[in-house]
Design an enzyme around this catalytic site. Sequence first.
Site, PDB file in Angstrom:
ATOM      1  N   CYS A   1     -77.590  19.469 -44.144  1.00 31.62           N
ATOM      2  CA  CYS A   1     -77.357  18.291 -43.307  1.00 31.62           C
ATOM      3  C   CYS A   1     -75.944  17.767 -43.538  1.00 31.62           C
ATOM      4  O   CYS A   1     -75.191  18.287 -44.358  1.00 31.62           O
ATOM      5  CB  CYS A   1     -78.375  17.198 -43.611  1.00 31.62           C
TER       6      CYS A   1
ATOM      7  N   ASP B   1     -42.382  24.885 -19.400  1.00 33.22           N
ATOM      8  CA  ASP B   1     -41.134  25.637 -19.422  1.00 33.22           C
ATOM      9  C   ASP B   1     -41.079  26.438 -18.122  1.00 33.22           C
ATOM     10  O   ASP B   1     -42.105  26.634 -17.462  1.00 33.22           O
ATOM     11  CB  ASP B   1     -41.121  26.563 -20.639  1.00 33.22           C
TER      12      ASP B   1
ATOM     13  N   CYS C   1     -57.074  12.754 -68.295  1.00 34.01           N
ATOM     14  CA  CYS C   1     -58.207  13.441 -67.670  1.00 34.01           C
ATOM     15  C   CYS C   1     -57.782  14.071 -66.353  1.00 34.01           C
ATOM     16  O   CYS C   1     -56.637  13.909 -65.913  1.00 34.01           O
ATOM     17  CB  CYS C   1     -59.366  12.467 -67.422  1.00 34.01           C
TER      18      CYS C   1
ATOM     19  N   CYS D   1     -56.411  11.760 -63.725  1.00 25.93           N
ATOM     20  CA  CYS D   1     -54.989  11.425 -63.887  1.00 25.93           C
ATOM     21  C   CYS D   1     -54.116  12.475 -63.201  1.00 25.93           C
ATOM     22  O   CYS D   1     -53.131  12.151 -62.532  1.00 25.93           O
ATOM     23  CB  CYS D   1     -54.622  11.346 -65.369  1.00 25.93           C
TER      24      CYS D   1
ATOM     25  N   CYS E   1     -74.917  16.909 -47.079  1.00 24.97           N
ATOM     26  CA  CYS E   1     -74.495  18.063 -47.888  1.00 24.97           C
ATOM     27  C   CYS E   1     -73.006  18.331 -47.687  1.00 24.97           C
ATOM     28  O   CYS E   1     -72.268  18.622 -48.640  1.00 24.97           O
ATOM     29  CB  CYS E   1     -75.289  19.302 -47.493  1.00 24.97           C
TER      30      CYS E   1
ATOM     31  N   ASP F   1     -43.327  29.691 -23.756  1.00 21.42           N
ATOM     32  CA  ASP F   1     -43.517  31.056 -24.246  1.00 21.42           C
ATOM     33  C   ASP F   1     -42.431  31.537 -25.184  1.00 21.42           C
ATOM     34  O   ASP F   1     -42.562  32.600 -25.788  1.00 21.42           O
ATOM     35  CB  ASP F   1     -43.597  32.032 -23.056  1.00 21.42           C
TER      36      ASP F   1
END
Length: 763
Positions: free
Chosen positions: A59, A454, A23, A26, A62, A655
């Site tokens: 809500c 950096d 199925c 699986c 859902c 950067d």
Amino acid sequence: MNASAVAASTSPGLRLQVSGMTCASCVRRVEKALAAAVRKAGYEVATREVVLDVAGMTCASCVARVEKALKAVPGVASADVNLATEMAEVRVSERADPAASLVAAVERAGYHASIEHDETAPTPPLPRDGWRVALAAALSLPLMLPMLGWPLDGWLQFALATPVQFFLGARFYRSGWKALRAGSGNMDLLVAIGTSAGWGLSTWLLLRHGAHGTAHTYFEAAAVVITLVLLGKWLESRAKRQTTQAIRALQALRPERARVRREGADVDVAIAQVRVDDVIVVRPGERLPVDGRVIDGASHVDESLITGESLPVAKHAGDAVTGGAVNGEGLLLVRTTAVGAESTLARIVRLVASAQAKKAPIQRLVDRVSAVFVPVVLVLALVTLLGWGLGSGDWERAILDAVAVLVIACPCALGLATPTAIMAGTGVAARHGILIKDAEALETAHAVTIVAFDKTGTLTEGRPELLACEADDGDATALLAASAALQAGSEHPLARAVIATAQRDGLAVPQAADVRAVPGRGISATVGARALRLGSTRWMQELNVDLAALRARAEALQAQGRTVSWVADVSSAPKLLGLLAFGDAPRPSAAAAVQRLHAMGVRTVLISGDHRGSAEAVAKALGIDEVRAQVLPQDKAAIVAALKAGGARVAMVGDGINDAPALAAADVGIAMGSGTDVAMHAAGITLMRGDVGLVADAIELSRRSTAKIRQNLFWAFAYNVVGIPLAAFGLLQPVIAGAAMAFSSVSVVSNALLLRRWKGTVR
């Protein structure tokens, strides 16, 4: 069954044959097992993202149901559904093509779905449901007259309440029925059951006692609850729409048409017809339709809605311009470099929309709670009904109290608490030039205790100048020409400084061959018959180059904060040719930014590949707490990991390409918008203009957003924790419960919208 969606192999033709599957469950178990095995081996399963628009959710329950349905589709690795944006971000295996299956799964769960394609498409108009609210109010208000001592015939009450219940309230029945068919519940189911019980009880009483006079009915409770819920949803949708103003403002920046110069004539064409390398004519006061580079003309360009930069920026031939910015006083000819989905504006819209659609980690706790919320409420309502009915024999009161439990418990506020705050926070951040790529970055940044920077291009201008060129044999001109040859094809800031100096001095630069960049060390090439190397002290030592002749001079320059690079000839015995010294001024805002971080209780660390003297000079000038110098790119991530291991929450600001591993390793990666695309992809937050003061702004905004999330969750839970017991014990009428439920949703969204008042510090 096919489990090949997540299978990986070392040869393109290999397939994995799996037997014993019966199925779809699986298949999913096999897929998960294979994916886990791949990750355990140290690799990642290739995935891609599919975005769905989901309509009909009301809500948090859902949301849980839609996510469950999506995750059940074979090939789906994860699914995040956002109630506020009504979007689902689904990560699927690279080989799978489950678009139709995803839509079908959402439809089976009782909702509507469609695949989203165009991030820059206009936002759909607000549904015009105001008339429903007005009509429901007009029919419900007369039902309140008996409460004020004005008698009203029972059949007239029936006539007023019935259209409210079954016509204006039909949406609750439709949505509730879909939830039941899917084997779960939602807010609309609670409203439908509760109001139907009130209406049904009133109708039964009217039929039983109406012939003997005016029966005591509860039509007003059912009708007013529906009216209040409709009003709450309408106000909620209007408020939610305000949280997406940032995206709509960005989408509005894109002009519909562009003026293209073709064969000497200017032609107005639709923006979709513009192609890369087209020449666009932009008149004064017009909005730039595309990304491009100025090829003729000079003007000032207002980029405030894109970068947050408050002042117009001067643009001349050769400068890059961004679509959506407003041209100032001059006529510009712009050669197109990007259009459509590849433009900066489209990427920004994608980033903001993606951040608003993703869930903050705290939301996952809410989802787990809401998944069991509706069934628990239904049980509580049943207990209330049976308890009052069997205990007192007053089944009318029992039904009303059960209705109150159902109405007050609607989990709308719970589902909206986190996403509305995320939407408002990311929206206001975008307006100030801070692009937050995901909700996790927004939530995590509030806890940052160390910011690692950096140096070059982050704390400094990123435009170093060549301040010294000293040759071992005294011929600085030849040394400069050879150095320029080595770096002729490089985009590194130091390389550009060397080339600019050579061009300014009018030197004849020889051709270099076999040019190769050596990460973290320098560059190698063959110039004439010589094998030259230009790079760091570490590399020279590895190459066994004797630096003694110029070591004292180099140390003196480094003590002044200069960055020193060496040039050597390794054709035979390694020989020192000379040194180059560079200076890069700190950004004007860097010192104030570091001071502000200190005021917020955040430590600062400088992680740089430069010599310690140069790094410490910058750190001293800016007031940075700690310096880690002469760090190779691959070691920056290790330093970030070590800082995290000490219990700190670390943000990394960089950067360059060499900063990407450290940005990814940090709790929060912050990339400078003036940097490379690689850095921006690795970071959770991007600063659209080169102002490190925005780092403190991003952390402050994260703190405010997180505070709003916590406030919203407190109030959302408080309404239910306080309201449900009151309703169960008969102390809360259904009408009051309906008003409280509607008010809870509106108050949560309105509280999140207060974030829009945040102005930031950097202008």
